[in-house]
Design a protein around this motif. Structure first.
Motif, PDB file in Angstrom:
ATOM      1  N   LYS A  28      -7.274  -7.408  -8.416  1.00 46.43           N
ATOM      2  CA  LYS A  28      -5.930  -6.842  -8.584  1.00 46.43           C
ATOM      3  C   LYS A  28      -6.017  -5.715  -9.606  1.00 46.43           C
ATOM      4  N   ASN A  29      -5.089  -4.800  -9.527  1.00 48.21           N
ATOM      5  CA  ASN A  29      -5.005  -3.793 -10.576  1.00 48.21           C
ATOM      6  C   ASN A  29      -4.439  -4.477 -11.818  1.00 48.21           C
ATOM      7  N   PRO A  30      -5.175  -4.434 -12.945  1.00 49.15           N
ATOM      8  CA  PRO A  30      -4.744  -5.213 -14.110  1.00 49.15           C
ATOM      9  C   PRO A  30      -3.575  -4.553 -14.834  1.00 49.15           C
ATOM     10  N   ARG A  49     -17.471   4.280  -1.639  1.00 48.42           N
ATOM     11  CA  ARG A  49     -16.341   5.221  -1.668  1.00 48.42           C
ATOM     12  C   ARG A  49     -15.114   4.660  -2.383  1.00 48.42           C
ATOM     13  N   GLN A  50     -15.111   3.345  -2.656  1.00 50.72           N
ATOM     14  CA  GLN A  50     -13.966   2.721  -3.334  1.00 50.72           C
ATOM     15  C   GLN A  50     -14.526   1.529  -4.111  1.00 50.72           C
ATOM     16  N   ALA A  51     -14.597   1.713  -5.432  1.00 51.78           N
ATOM     17  CA  ALA A  51     -15.278   0.718  -6.265  1.00 51.78           C
ATOM     18  C   ALA A  51     -14.537  -0.613  -6.335  1.00 51.78           C
ATOM     19  N   LEU A  52     -13.294  -0.629  -5.871  1.00 53.62           N
ATOM     20  CA  LEU A  52     -12.501  -1.866  -5.913  1.00 53.62           C
ATOM     21  C   LEU A  52     -12.880  -2.822  -4.779  1.00 53.62           C
ATOM     22  N   ASP A 101       5.794   9.186  -1.915  1.00 54.96           N
ATOM     23  CA  ASP A 101       5.545   9.502  -3.321  1.00 54.96           C
ATOM     24  C   ASP A 101       4.170   9.088  -3.815  1.00 54.96           C
ATOM     25  N   TYR A 102       3.414   8.284  -3.042  1.00 59.43           N
ATOM     26  CA  TYR A 102       2.139   7.760  -3.553  1.00 59.43           C
ATOM     27  C   TYR A 102       0.983   8.701  -3.278  1.00 59.43           C
ATOM     28  N   GLY A 103       0.227   8.982  -4.339  1.00 56.54           N
ATOM     29  CA  GLY A 103      -1.036   9.717  -4.203  1.00 56.54           C
ATOM     30  C   GLY A 103      -0.869  11.004  -3.420  1.00 56.54           C
ATOM     31  N   GLY A 111       5.697 -11.240  -6.172  1.00 58.09           N
ATOM     32  CA  GLY A 111       5.286 -10.385  -7.278  1.00 58.09           C
ATOM     33  C   GLY A 111       4.197  -9.475  -6.744  1.00 58.09           C
ATOM     34  N   TYR A 112       3.531  -8.750  -7.639  1.00 55.74           N
ATOM     35  CA  TYR A 112       2.431  -7.886  -7.219  1.00 55.74           C
ATOM     36  C   TYR A 112       1.301  -8.767  -6.658  1.00 55.74           C
ATOM     37  N   ARG A 113       1.038  -8.648  -5.383  1.00 55.92           N
ATOM     38  CA  ARG A 113       0.014  -9.453  -4.684  1.00 55.92           C
ATOM     39  C   ARG A 113       0.195 -10.946  -4.946  1.00 55.92           C
ATOM     40  N   ASP A 114       1.435 -11.385  -4.990  1.00 54.31           N
ATOM     41  CA  ASP A 114       1.687 -12.771  -5.372  1.00 54.31           C
ATOM     42  C   ASP A 114       2.955 -13.297  -4.697  1.00 54.31           C
ATOM     43  N   ILE A 161     -13.990   0.183 -12.746  1.00 53.62           N
ATOM     44  CA  ILE A 161     -15.307  -0.234 -12.227  1.00 53.62           C
ATOM     45  C   ILE A 161     -16.202   0.991 -12.023  1.00 53.62           C
ATOM     46  N   ASP A 162     -15.593   2.030 -11.465  1.00 54.16           N
ATOM     47  CA  ASP A 162     -16.283   3.291 -11.229  1.00 54.16           C
ATOM     48  C   ASP A 162     -16.865   3.833 -12.538  1.00 54.16           C
ATOM     49  N   GLN A 163     -16.062   3.793 -13.614  1.00 52.29           N
ATOM     50  CA  GLN A 163     -16.498   4.301 -14.921  1.00 52.29           C
ATOM     51  C   GLN A 163     -17.675   3.512 -15.487  1.00 52.29           C
ATOM     52  N   ALA A 196       0.843  -1.191   0.000  1.00 50.41           N
ATOM     53  CA  ALA A 196       0.000   0.000   0.000  1.00 50.41           C
ATOM     54  C   ALA A 196       0.878   1.241   0.000  1.00 50.41           C
ATOM     55  N   TYR A 197       0.392   2.295  -0.623  1.00 47.49           N
ATOM     56  CA  TYR A 197       1.066   3.602  -0.622  1.00 47.49           C
ATOM     57  C   TYR A 197       2.542   3.487  -1.015  1.00 47.49           C
ATOM     58  N   GLY A 198       2.756   2.722  -2.097  1.00 50.31           N
ATOM     59  CA  GLY A 198       4.083   2.666  -2.711  1.00 50.31           C
ATOM     60  C   GLY A 198       5.069   1.717  -2.053  1.00 50.31           C
ATOM     61  N   GLY A 203     -11.147  -5.914   1.629  1.00 51.35           N
ATOM     62  CA  GLY A 203     -10.252  -4.952   0.969  1.00 51.35           C
ATOM     63  C   GLY A 203     -10.473  -5.008  -0.538  1.00 51.35           C
ATOM     64  N   SER A 204      -9.415  -4.738  -1.291  1.00 51.34           N
ATOM     65  CA  SER A 204      -9.537  -4.760  -2.759  1.00 51.34           C
ATOM     66  C   SER A 204      -9.986  -6.142  -3.197  1.00 51.34           C
ATOM     67  N   PHE A 205     -11.045  -6.191  -4.013  1.00 48.80           N
ATOM     68  CA  PHE A 205     -11.530  -7.507  -4.444  1.00 48.80           C
ATOM     69  C   PHE A 205     -10.849  -7.952  -5.735  1.00 48.80           C
TER      70      PHE A 205
HETATM   71  N1  EPU Z   1     -10.302   5.274  -8.370  1.00 54.27           N
HETATM   72  C1  EPU Z   1     -11.500   5.732  -8.851  1.00 54.27           C
HETATM   73  N2  EPU Z   1     -12.656   5.241  -8.325  1.00 54.27           N
HETATM   74  C2  EPU Z   1     -12.660   4.310  -7.331  1.00 54.27           C
HETATM   75  C3  EPU Z   1     -11.431   3.846  -6.820  1.00 54.27           C
HETATM   76  C4  EPU Z   1     -10.252   4.333  -7.358  1.00 54.27           C
HETATM   77  O1  EPU Z   1     -11.540   6.564  -9.754  1.00 54.27           O
HETATM   78  O2  EPU Z   1     -13.749   3.925  -6.905  1.00 54.27           O
HETATM   79  C5  EPU Z   1      -9.045   5.807  -8.914  1.00 54.27           C
HETATM   80  C6  EPU Z   1      -8.374   6.747  -7.919  1.00 54.27           C
HETATM   81  O3  EPU Z   1      -8.850   8.044  -8.042  1.00 54.27           O
HETATM   82  C7  EPU Z   1      -6.919   6.612  -8.296  1.00 54.27           C
HETATM   83  C8  EPU Z   1      -6.800   5.187  -8.759  1.00 54.27           C
HETATM   84  O4  EPU Z   1      -8.113   4.746  -9.081  1.00 54.27           O
HETATM   85  O5  EPU Z   1      -6.630   7.450  -9.392  1.00 54.27           O
HETATM   86  C9  EPU Z   1      -6.149   4.288  -7.724  1.00 54.27           C
HETATM   87  O6  EPU Z   1      -6.904   4.316  -6.507  1.00 54.27           O
HETATM   88  P1  EPU Z   1      -6.247   4.181  -5.045  1.00 54.27           P
HETATM   89  O7  EPU Z   1      -5.073   5.059  -4.915  1.00 54.27           O
HETATM   90  O8  EPU Z   1      -7.337   4.307  -4.059  1.00 54.27           O
HETATM   91  O9  EPU Z   1      -5.628   2.711  -5.022  1.00 54.27           O
HETATM   92  P2  EPU Z   1      -6.162   1.344  -5.582  1.00 54.27           P
HETATM   93  O10 EPU Z   1      -5.412   1.013  -6.822  1.00 54.27           O
HETATM   94  O11 EPU Z   1      -7.633   1.421  -5.683  1.00 54.27           O
HETATM   95  C10 EPU Z   1      -4.386  -0.076  -4.298  1.00 54.27           C
HETATM   96  C11 EPU Z   1      -4.360  -1.341  -3.490  1.00 54.27           C
HETATM   97  C12 EPU Z   1      -4.925  -1.084  -2.097  1.00 54.27           C
HETATM   98  C13 EPU Z   1      -4.045  -0.033  -1.434  1.00 54.27           C
HETATM   99  C14 EPU Z   1      -4.065   1.230  -2.294  1.00 54.27           C
HETATM  100  C15 EPU Z   1      -3.112   2.269  -1.767  1.00 54.27           C
HETATM  101  C16 EPU Z   1      -4.579  -3.205  -5.039  1.00 54.27           C
HETATM  102  C17 EPU Z   1      -5.462  -4.285  -5.569  1.00 54.27           C
HETATM  103  N3  EPU Z   1      -5.140  -2.366  -4.155  1.00 54.27           N
HETATM  104  O12 EPU Z   1      -5.748   0.315  -4.435  1.00 54.27           O
HETATM  105  O13 EPU Z   1      -4.845  -2.295  -1.357  1.00 54.27           O
HETATM  106  O14 EPU Z   1      -4.513   0.263  -0.121  1.00 54.27           O
HETATM  107  O15 EPU Z   1      -3.635   0.917  -3.646  1.00 54.27           O
HETATM  108  O16 EPU Z   1      -1.796   1.863  -1.967  1.00 54.27           O
HETATM  109  O17 EPU Z   1      -3.419  -3.157  -5.402  1.00 54.27           O
HETATM  110  C18 EPU Z   1      -6.050  -4.210  -0.615  1.00 54.27           C
HETATM  111  O18 EPU Z   1      -5.304  -4.887  -1.317  1.00 54.27           O
HETATM  112  O19 EPU Z   1      -6.940  -4.728   0.098  1.00 54.27           O
HETATM  113  C19 EPU Z   1      -5.939  -2.760  -0.673  1.00 54.27           C
HETATM  114  C20 EPU Z   1      -6.809  -1.974  -0.077  1.00 54.27           C
END
Ligand code: EPU
Length: 344
Positions: free
Chosen positions: A236-238, A291-294, A193-195, A161-164, A273-275, A128-130, A232-234
């Motif tokens: 992975k970021n593809p 608040r977090q579509a993931l 550096d993250y976000g 690896g990434y989540r692996d 997902i949000d889009q 998380a957060y870089g 948490g995140s359901f």
């Molecule tokens: N975004 C949207 N809409 C949403 C969610 C996100 O537009 O509903 C955009 C955000 O604005 C941003 C980008 O997507 O531009 C990324 O969002 P965010 O920084 O919240 O991080 P994330 O990619 O959604 C990942 C991890 C989280 C971790 C955060 C912070 C994965 C699968 N998830 O989420 O991990 O907390 O970065 O580092 O890599 C977890 O694994 O359970 C988890 C919460």
């Protein structure tokens, strides 16, 4: 030591209804070895669960479920700027993060408020957060099911690896992790550096101030599992290749994207997902967090089948609109409850 027919609905943060045929909570290496010897003798399938924060549990877990409860942590005397920290698999991860930050040790402060136990952290290489666990992890101590032998894996052998990691592949449910060894630093090394982290804390912040800032960001976006079931995140970021990323950016210029060292590009699953207009969707007992579509959520009264059907619906919508495939992040364990309630 082994309990039968144990309700696991409070042992997974999604709060899904599930029953373990047998459960062993192991508080020492000797107990962990004994559990593995029993599982091998009876050819029971083995499932190891930690804090249950990254699991989708089906109603019935056959065989033996092991929950490590080795809750010690200690610092190894070391010279210079770094310290080796030994962490029992049953240590609560966030409490460890807070304790290390209070000692002025750097390395895991960005991983604040990640739910779950330390022993589960290497399985998905929490990040998380870089920052990823792999950056500070030196050793994983474990017991192998095969022969109930103790073994120590170095970082390379964990194949992070990434989540692996190797624990999701060759070693899946073949080992009980008993202890991690982390290398933390006494010398400040803030990673801001993250976000929007840098805008929330000064460059001279202490590790505890970073823990507080990260915790505040997470509380704003991520639901508290004690109040709303989630893992948490359901997804992975593809990742996509450079050509696909270019084509997508031509069509969706505001799409968040993160170039990777190998030329690929990582996309934000939450944004995709949000889009699709799915944020805040409610479908029966499950839904997409508002608040977090993931993050998929369980409002109570639902099941793994319902949640997985929603996950498929979400993934299909993203695939249709963006041509991008989403992969589930939490691990799925168990099966439908057999007729007769699972009793022999
Ligand atoms: N975004 C949207 N809409 C949403 C969610 C996100 O537009 O509903 C955009 C955000 O604005 C941003 C980008 O997507 O531009 C990324 O969002 P965010 O920084 O919240 O991080 P994330 O990619 O959604 C990942 C991890 C989280 C971790 C955060 C912070 C994965 C699968 N998830 O989420 O991990 O907390 O970065 O580092 O890599 C977890 O694994 O359970 C988890 C919460």
């Amino acid at each position: 030591m082994i309990q039968h027919d144990v309700d696991l609905s409070a042992a997974n943060t999604l709060g899904l209804p599930a029953t373990a045929e047998r459960l062993a909570t192991v508080t020492s290496i000797a107990e962990a070895r004994q559990a593995l010897i029993e599982a091998e003798r009876h050819t029971w399938p083995l499932t190891v669960i930690g804090g249950g924060s990254n699991l989708v549990l089906e109603p019935w877990l056959p065989g033996l479920v092991v929950r490590p409860a080795l809750t010690e942590h200690w610092l190894e005397a070391a010279d210079g700027d770094t310290v080796r920290v030994h962490v029992g698999a049953g240590v609560n991860w966030h409490q460890l993060v807070v304790a290390m930050a209070e000692r002025g040790l750097w390395g895991i402060e960005n991983l604040a408020l990640i739910p779950g136990l330390a022993g589960a952290a290497p399985i998905q290489n929490i990040g998380a957060y870089g920052v990823e666990l792999a950056e500070v992890l030196e050793e994983v101590h474990l017991i192998e099911r095969d022969g109930a032998r103790e073994r120590v894996l170095g970082r390379e052998e964990c194949a992070f690896g990434y989540r692996d990691s190797v624990f999701k592949h060759a070693l899946e449910n073949r080992v009980i992790i008993t202890r991690l060894v982390l290398r933390l630093s006494r010398r400040p090394r803030p990673r801001l550096d993250y976000g929007d982290l840098a805008s929330r804390v000064s460059a001279a912040a202490s590790p505890s101030e970073i823990v507080d800032a990260v915790s505040a960001v997470r509380r704003e976006k991520l639901p508290d599992p004690a109040r709303l079931g989630n893992a948490g995140s359901f997804f992975k970021n593809p990742r996509v290749d450079a050509d696909q990323a270019r084509a997508l950016l031509a069509a969706f210029p505001t799409m968040p994207h993160f170039p990777l060292p190998d030329g690929g590009v990582k996309l934000a699953a939450g944004w995709l997902i949000d889009q699709c207009g799915l944020k805040g969707l409610r479908d029966g007992h499950v839904g997409v967090h508002d608040r977090q579509a993931l993050v998929l959520v369980h409002h109570g009264g639902g099941s793994a089948a319902e949640l997985l059907a929603l996950a498929e619906r979400v993934a299909a919508a993203v695939e249709r609109r963006f041509g991008v495939c989403l992969e589930r992040e939490p691990r799925r364990f168990g099966q439908a409850r057999p007729a007769g309630g699972g009793k022999p």
